[in-house]
Design an enzyme around this catalytic site. Sequence first.
Site, PDB file in Angstrom:
ATOM      1  N   THR A 151     -10.987 -22.645  18.279  1.00 50.54           N
ATOM      2  CA  THR A 151     -12.575 -22.236  18.382  1.00 50.54           C
ATOM      3  C   THR A 151     -12.502 -20.342  17.336  1.00 50.54           C
ATOM      4  O   THR A 151     -11.337 -19.805  16.714  1.00 50.54           O
ATOM      5  CB  THR A 151     -12.695 -21.350  19.310  1.00 50.54           C
ATOM      6  N   ASP A 152     -13.357 -19.810  17.165  1.00 49.26           N
ATOM      7  CA  ASP A 152     -13.163 -18.992  16.300  1.00 49.26           C
ATOM      8  C   ASP A 152     -12.773 -17.786  17.092  1.00 49.26           C
ATOM      9  O   ASP A 152     -12.382 -16.579  16.588  1.00 49.26           O
ATOM     10  CB  ASP A 152     -14.550 -18.146  15.467  1.00 49.26           C
ATOM     11  N   GLU A 153     -12.673 -17.667  18.300  1.00 48.43           N
ATOM     12  CA  GLU A 153     -12.152 -16.474  19.269  1.00 48.43           C
ATOM     13  C   GLU A 153     -10.896 -16.070  19.288  1.00 48.43           C
ATOM     14  O   GLU A 153     -10.306 -15.457  20.289  1.00 48.43           O
ATOM     15  CB  GLU A 153     -12.608 -17.133  20.975  1.00 48.43           C
ATOM     16  N   TYR A 176      -9.035 -18.104  28.181  1.00 50.90           N
ATOM     17  CA  TYR A 176      -9.914 -18.912  27.426  1.00 50.90           C
ATOM     18  C   TYR A 176      -9.356 -18.642  24.875  1.00 50.90           C
ATOM     19  O   TYR A 176      -8.639 -19.924  25.307  1.00 50.90           O
ATOM     20  CB  TYR A 176     -11.529 -19.133  27.386  1.00 50.90           C
ATOM     21  N   LYS A 180      -6.732 -20.666  23.353  1.00 49.03           N
ATOM     22  CA  LYS A 180      -6.653 -21.510  22.488  1.00 49.03           C
ATOM     23  C   LYS A 180      -5.477 -21.702  21.137  1.00 49.03           C
ATOM     24  O   LYS A 180      -5.329 -22.425  20.457  1.00 49.03           O
ATOM     25  CB  LYS A 180      -8.071 -21.941  22.033  1.00 49.03           C
TER      26      LYS A 180
HETATM   27  O1  DAU Z   1     -16.964 -18.908  18.975  1.00 50.95           O
HETATM   28  C1  DAU Z   1     -16.637 -19.791  20.183  1.00 50.95           C
HETATM   29  C2  DAU Z   1     -16.925 -20.264  21.351  1.00 50.95           C
HETATM   30  O2  DAU Z   1     -18.528 -19.460  22.158  1.00 50.95           O
HETATM   31  C3  DAU Z   1     -16.144 -21.537  21.707  1.00 50.95           C
HETATM   32  O3  DAU Z   1     -15.079 -21.653  21.657  1.00 50.95           O
HETATM   33  C4  DAU Z   1     -16.399 -20.860  23.620  1.00 50.95           C
HETATM   34  O4  DAU Z   1     -15.956 -22.599  24.020  1.00 50.95           O
HETATM   35  C5  DAU Z   1     -17.880 -21.128  23.972  1.00 50.95           C
HETATM   36  O5  DAU Z   1     -18.085 -20.647  25.426  1.00 50.95           O
HETATM   37  C6  DAU Z   1     -18.711 -19.293  23.032  1.00 50.95           C
HETATM   38  O6  DAU Z   1     -18.283 -18.327  24.187  1.00 50.95           O
HETATM   39  P1  DAU Z   1     -18.595 -17.859  24.260  1.00 50.95           P
HETATM   40  O7  DAU Z   1     -18.474 -16.562  24.731  1.00 50.95           O
HETATM   41  O8  DAU Z   1     -18.889 -16.830  23.056  1.00 50.95           O
HETATM   42  O9  DAU Z   1     -20.124 -18.137  24.917  1.00 50.95           O
HETATM   43  P2  DAU Z   1     -21.150 -17.964  25.720  1.00 50.95           P
HETATM   44  O10 DAU Z   1     -22.330 -18.816  25.600  1.00 50.95           O
HETATM   45  O11 DAU Z   1     -20.734 -18.353  27.432  1.00 50.95           O
HETATM   46  O12 DAU Z   1     -21.916 -16.814  25.652  1.00 50.95           O
HETATM   47  C7  DAU Z   1     -22.430 -16.078  24.783  1.00 50.95           C
HETATM   48  C8  DAU Z   1     -22.746 -14.706  24.388  1.00 50.95           C
HETATM   49  O13 DAU Z   1     -23.722 -14.095  25.664  1.00 50.95           O
HETATM   50  C9  DAU Z   1     -21.004 -13.728  25.026  1.00 50.95           C
HETATM   51  O14 DAU Z   1     -21.613 -12.488  24.179  1.00 50.95           O
HETATM   52  C10 DAU Z   1     -22.076 -13.545  26.955  1.00 50.95           C
HETATM   53  C11 DAU Z   1     -23.138 -13.143  26.113  1.00 50.95           C
HETATM   54  N1  DAU Z   1     -23.828 -14.050  28.240  1.00 50.95           N
HETATM   55  C12 DAU Z   1     -22.961 -15.420  27.944  1.00 50.95           C
HETATM   56  C13 DAU Z   1     -23.418 -15.534  29.448  1.00 50.95           C
HETATM   57  C14 DAU Z   1     -22.925 -17.095  29.479  1.00 50.95           C
HETATM   58  C15 DAU Z   1     -24.585 -13.541  28.399  1.00 50.95           C
HETATM   59  O15 DAU Z   1     -24.677 -12.140  28.227  1.00 50.95           O
HETATM   60  N2  DAU Z   1     -25.127 -14.227  29.387  1.00 50.95           N
HETATM   61  C16 DAU Z   1     -24.664 -14.971  30.441  1.00 50.95           C
HETATM   62  O16 DAU Z   1     -25.394 -15.230  31.433  1.00 50.95           O
END
Ligand code: DAU
Length: 371
Positions: A151-153, A176, A180
Amino acid sequence: MVRLFVTKYPHYKIINLDALTYAGNLENLKDIEDAPNYIFEKLNILDVPELERVFEQYHPDGVIHLAAESHVDRSILSPLDFVYTNVVGTVNLLNAAKKQWKTDVTQSLAKSSSNDKPLTPQPSTPKPINPSTFAQQSSTIVQPLFYHISTDEVYGALGETGLFTEETPYDPNSPYSASKAASDHFVRVYGETFGLPFVISNCSNNYGPNHFPEKLIPLFINNIIQKQPLPVYGDGLYTRDWLFVKDHAAAIDLVFHNGKMGETYNIGGFNEWENIDLVKLLCKQMDEKLGNYPGTSEKLITYIKDRPGHDRRYAIDASKINKELGWEPTVTFEEGLSQTIDWYLENKEWLKNVTSGAYQHYYQEQYAEKD
Ligand code: DAU
């Protein structure tokens, strides 16, 4: 990715290992489950004897390692699960591959009486993989490959400008991303220390059909369908770089077949969105598709307490994979989002099944009392 490989390479034997934990779902691959070149093994990468059994039984000469706990919020609730699956699980897989491939090479060398081909990676040497990948080799040596998907994270957070390149130092901020990052280091170390041939790719945020509704896009689609609040963390100005899942699968295909041993490739969508703008676009498309009055879904937006350690911005410089392997995203965000929404609207039963039971418990734990 499994679907792509099974359908595109009928002469490969694809063995899909999956622990089928909360986000795993055999329904997702129903259309290919009877394909003659596809085998499913329910297996957890923490189970060493079973892993070794699979390697001995099938003699895979390529591993594409996507098995991971991947949701940042869950890693904050339960960091150790991420250490076990992402770190220990990866080392287990590396050990099983190393053990089997050493044995296979030794046996092949003995048979071919050629002793000048050690199991070593050749950094910076283009290495097309033998098209008979996954076929058991008895008299010829096939250079195996361990392809680790990351991942880029691992690179941490960017400020308002700049992009992650393959040279950006690792600086993870969540359990997380720390897990990774550790797994990436172990893969590289197995190359350096044991000569295991490897390649790594680090990708930005994926979206598309079949995505478990804990991540932003599928969670918000589900909540709009259910007329539930859309929980935006903090000020909503966090930025992510979004890539349609099929474009990621195509990139994996290219890296697996044409990537250089010992190299890392960044994969991204050249597609940055602040969360709140993305959510508004999603609301607009959902209203159109559901026949809602414009603005209906936006009213569900609720700003809630921020995610701890929330990375402000991710953005990938994917020019290396573009220049060296000719990859680029093919699906625009508006088009990909529209296809994704259509898939969820056509698969409400799937959504209902995966959001019953344990999902409700997680949702309560994650979102209750954060308004
Ligand atoms: O960047 C790659 C990564 O992207 C992957 O390695 C991870 O497995 C994947 O989960 C994802 O990580 P993020 O934390 O960026 O994805 P997430 O969909 O959880 O959140 C995207 C953005 O939206 C982040 O800034 C947090 C925000 N968010 C997320 C959720 C679930 C909200 O504002 N509300 C929420 O309920």
